[in-house]
Motif scaffolding. Structure first.
Motif, PDB file in Angstrom:
ATOM      1  N   PHE A  32       0.839  -1.181   0.000  1.00 59.20           N
ATOM      2  CA  PHE A  32       0.000   0.000   0.000  1.00 59.20           C
ATOM      3  C   PHE A  32       0.886   1.247   0.000  1.00 59.20           C
ATOM      4  CE2 PHE A  32      -3.075  -3.068   0.749  1.00 59.20           C
ATOM      5  CZ  PHE A  32      -2.752  -3.810   1.875  1.00 59.20           C
ATOM      6  N   TYR A  33       0.356   2.269  -0.632  1.00 62.43           N
ATOM      7  CA  TYR A  33       1.128   3.492  -0.818  1.00 62.43           C
ATOM      8  C   TYR A  33       0.236   4.704  -0.574  1.00 62.43           C
ATOM      9  CZ  TYR A  33       4.010   0.258  -3.605  1.00 62.43           C
ATOM     10  OH  TYR A  33       4.771  -0.806  -4.038  1.00 62.43           O
ATOM     11  N   TRP A  34       0.865   5.786  -0.163  1.00 64.57           N
ATOM     12  CA  TRP A  34       0.245   7.102  -0.195  1.00 64.57           C
ATOM     13  C   TRP A  34       1.120   8.025  -1.039  1.00 64.57           C
ATOM     14  CZ3 TRP A  34      -4.524   8.427   1.195  1.00 64.57           C
ATOM     15  CH2 TRP A  34      -5.200   7.648   2.152  1.00 64.57           C
ATOM     16  N   TYR A  35       0.437   8.794  -1.882  1.00 62.63           N
ATOM     17  CA  TYR A  35       1.080   9.810  -2.699  1.00 62.63           C
ATOM     18  C   TYR A  35       0.359  11.136  -2.461  1.00 62.63           C
ATOM     19  CZ  TYR A  35       3.204   6.000  -5.434  1.00 62.63           C
ATOM     20  OH  TYR A  35       3.913   4.893  -5.843  1.00 62.63           O
ATOM     21  N   ARG A  36       1.057  12.233  -2.784  1.00 59.44           N
ATOM     22  CA  ARG A  36       0.476  13.556  -2.617  1.00 59.44           C
ATOM     23  C   ARG A  36       0.668  14.362  -3.890  1.00 59.44           C
ATOM     24  NH1 ARG A  36       3.207  17.672   1.601  1.00 59.44           N
ATOM     25  NH2 ARG A  36       4.674  17.969  -0.121  1.00 59.44           N
ATOM     26  N   GLN A  37      -0.341  15.150  -4.211  1.00 60.73           N
ATOM     27  CA  GLN A  37      -0.230  16.046  -5.368  1.00 60.73           C
ATOM     28  C   GLN A  37      -0.695  17.431  -4.950  1.00 60.73           C
ATOM     29  OE1 GLN A  37      -2.904  15.334  -8.676  1.00 60.73           O
ATOM     30  NE2 GLN A  37      -1.428  16.122 -10.148  1.00 60.73           N
ATOM     31  N   SER A  48       5.322   3.864   1.688  1.00 65.12           N
ATOM     32  CA  SER A  48       4.833   2.542   1.308  1.00 65.12           C
ATOM     33  C   SER A  48       4.744   1.678   2.560  1.00 65.12           C
ATOM     34  CB  SER A  48       5.738   1.902   0.266  1.00 65.12           C
ATOM     35  OG  SER A  48       7.066   1.806   0.751  1.00 65.12           O
ATOM     36  N   PHE A  49       3.873   0.684   2.493  1.00 67.09           N
ATOM     37  CA  PHE A  49       3.509  -0.067   3.707  1.00 67.09           C
ATOM     38  C   PHE A  49       3.304  -1.509   3.329  1.00 67.09           C
ATOM     39  CE2 PHE A  49       1.870   0.286   8.006  1.00 67.09           C
ATOM     40  CZ  PHE A  49       0.949  -0.745   8.146  1.00 67.09           C
ATOM     41  N   TYR A  50       3.918  -2.410   4.084  1.00 69.20           N
ATOM     42  CA  TYR A  50       3.785  -3.837   3.814  1.00 69.20           C
ATOM     43  C   TYR A  50       3.905  -4.595   5.108  1.00 69.20           C
ATOM     44  CZ  TYR A  50       5.108  -8.565   2.419  1.00 69.20           C
ATOM     45  OH  TYR A  50       5.181  -9.931   2.292  1.00 69.20           O
ATOM     46  N   ASN A  51       3.083  -5.582   5.269  1.00 65.16           N
ATOM     47  CA  ASN A  51       3.172  -6.463   6.439  1.00 65.16           C
ATOM     48  C   ASN A  51       3.124  -5.666   7.741  1.00 65.16           C
ATOM     49  OD1 ASN A  51       3.359  -9.059   7.487  1.00 65.16           O
ATOM     50  ND2 ASN A  51       5.603  -9.009   7.605  1.00 65.16           N
ATOM     51  N   ASN A  52       2.221  -4.717   7.741  1.00 74.73           N
ATOM     52  CA  ASN A  52       1.945  -3.909   8.934  1.00 74.73           C
ATOM     53  C   ASN A  52       3.093  -3.023   9.388  1.00 74.73           C
ATOM     54  OD1 ASN A  52      -0.789  -4.552   9.483  1.00 74.73           O
ATOM     55  ND2 ASN A  52      -0.123  -6.565  10.194  1.00 74.73           N
ATOM     56  N   ARG A  69      -2.835   0.268   9.413  1.00 73.59           N
ATOM     57  CA  ARG A  69      -3.865  -0.595   8.839  1.00 73.59           C
ATOM     58  C   ARG A  69      -4.605  -1.181  10.039  1.00 73.59           C
ATOM     59  NH1 ARG A  69      -5.469  -2.955   4.200  1.00 73.59           N
ATOM     60  NH2 ARG A  69      -5.548  -5.222   4.014  1.00 73.59           N
ATOM     61  N   PRO A  70      -5.581  -0.464  10.523  1.00 77.13           N
ATOM     62  CA  PRO A  70      -6.156  -0.790  11.833  1.00 77.13           C
ATOM     63  C   PRO A  70      -6.953  -2.086  11.887  1.00 77.13           C
ATOM     64  CG  PRO A  70      -7.379   0.991  10.795  1.00 77.13           C
ATOM     65  CD  PRO A  70      -6.185   0.734   9.935  1.00 77.13           C
ATOM     66  N   ASP A  71      -7.534  -2.494  10.757  1.00 79.12           N
ATOM     67  CA  ASP A  71      -8.473  -3.607  10.855  1.00 79.12           C
ATOM     68  C   ASP A  71      -8.366  -4.591   9.701  1.00 79.12           C
ATOM     69  OD1 ASP A  71     -11.241  -1.463   9.796  1.00 79.12           O
ATOM     70  OD2 ASP A  71      -9.445  -2.165   8.769  1.00 79.12           O
ATOM     71  N   GLY A  72      -7.296  -4.597   8.967  1.00 79.44           N
ATOM     72  CA  GLY A  72      -7.131  -5.555   7.882  1.00 79.44           C
ATOM     73  C   GLY A  72      -7.781  -5.162   6.589  1.00 79.44           C
ATOM     74  N   THR A  95      -1.084  -2.617  -4.598  1.00 77.01           N
ATOM     75  CA  THR A  95      -0.618  -3.556  -5.602  1.00 77.01           C
ATOM     76  C   THR A  95      -0.490  -4.924  -4.960  1.00 77.01           C
ATOM     77  OG1 THR A  95       1.077  -3.892  -7.307  1.00 77.01           O
ATOM     78  CG2 THR A  95       1.824  -3.083  -5.183  1.00 77.01           C
ATOM     79  N   PRO A  96      -0.741  -5.988  -5.749  1.00 80.05           N
ATOM     80  CA  PRO A  96      -0.699  -7.319  -5.128  1.00 80.05           C
ATOM     81  C   PRO A  96       0.698  -7.764  -4.741  1.00 80.05           C
ATOM     82  CG  PRO A  96      -1.173  -7.472  -7.479  1.00 80.05           C
ATOM     83  CD  PRO A  96      -1.246  -6.029  -7.120  1.00 80.05           C
TER      84      PRO A  96
END
Lengths: 117, 114
Positions: A32-37, A48-52, A69-72, A95-96
């Motif tokens: 998971f990612y966050w971007y800003r514009q 970016s975020f992976y595996n909590n 990622r509070p609740d899955g 992304t998977p």
């Protein structure tokens, strides 16, 4: 077709207030990612975020920012004390998987427009 | 280090004429490249992607792009512009290490004249 969703679509807040931007990534995605514009500028990577846990963060992502990622299912971006310069469109993406010969594309949500007054 | 440059911040074409949006990249590795479109007040939609298969990539809405390694380019083209193509277009290179974050170009605003 599965899609990334974000809420709210538009958030107005006063300087110094905390905001939480919410994202629901595609259900079987792992990264998971966050971007800003900022208005009129290019899209910039935040985190970016992976595996909590955070995998990577940019210089922009200072101590005022946090993700969880509070609740899955939800993936949130919190800005602890907003500044005027935090006004921007914030995009969540998922992304998977990553890497390999054919890295998977990132799927973007519609964005949350944050206005700090 | 990976980077991407979009040479034109604004492009204007007449409806029915060809579109060319230019993108050059810099990468230490074989890059993966994408074009995204953003319509006003909308999110980012994938147009097409290059991931080391065919160098000419076809995307949605009649767009295509050609990967040219010798020129480090990935220009986006369309034979005939439509009014609905008016939008912001972003060329993206994927950072091929770590978490594979996207590196965005500065964007090209396409205007289509009637």
């Amino acid at each position: 077709e599965p899609e990334v969703t974000q809420t709210p679509s538009h958030q107005v807040t006063q300087m110094g207030q905390e905001v939480i931007l919410r994202c629901v990534p595609i259900s079987n995605h792992l990264y998971f990612y966050w971007y800003r514009q900022i208005l009129g500028q290019k899209v910039e990577f935040l985190v970016s975020f992976y595996n909590n846990e955070i995998s990577e963060k940019s210089e922009i992502f200072d101590d005022q920012f946090s993700v969880e990622r509070p609740d899955g299912s939800n993936f949130t971006l919190k800005i602890r004390s907003t500044k005027l310069e935090d006004s921007a469109m914030y995009f969540c993406a998922s992304t998977p998987t990553v890497g390999g010969v054919n890295p998977y594309e990132q799927y973007f949500g519609p964005g949350t427009r944050l206005t700090v007054t | 280090a990976q980077s991407v440059t979009q040479l034109d911040s604004h492009v204007s074409v007449s409806e029915g004429t060809p579109v060319l949006l230019r993108c050059n990249y810099s990468s230490s590795y074989s890059p993966s490249l994408f074009w995204y479109v953003q319509h006003p007040n909308k999110g980012l939609q994938l147009l097409l992607k290059y991931t080391s298969a065919a160098t000419l990539v076809k995307g949605i809405n009649g767009f295509e792009a050609e990967f040219k390694k010798s020129e480090t380019s990935f220009h986006l083209t369309k034979p005939s512009a439509h009014m609905s193509d008016a939008a912001e277009y972003f060329c993206v290179v994927i950072f091929t290490s770590g978490t594979y974050k996207y590196i965005f170009g500065t964007g090209t605003r396409l205007k289509v004249l009637a």
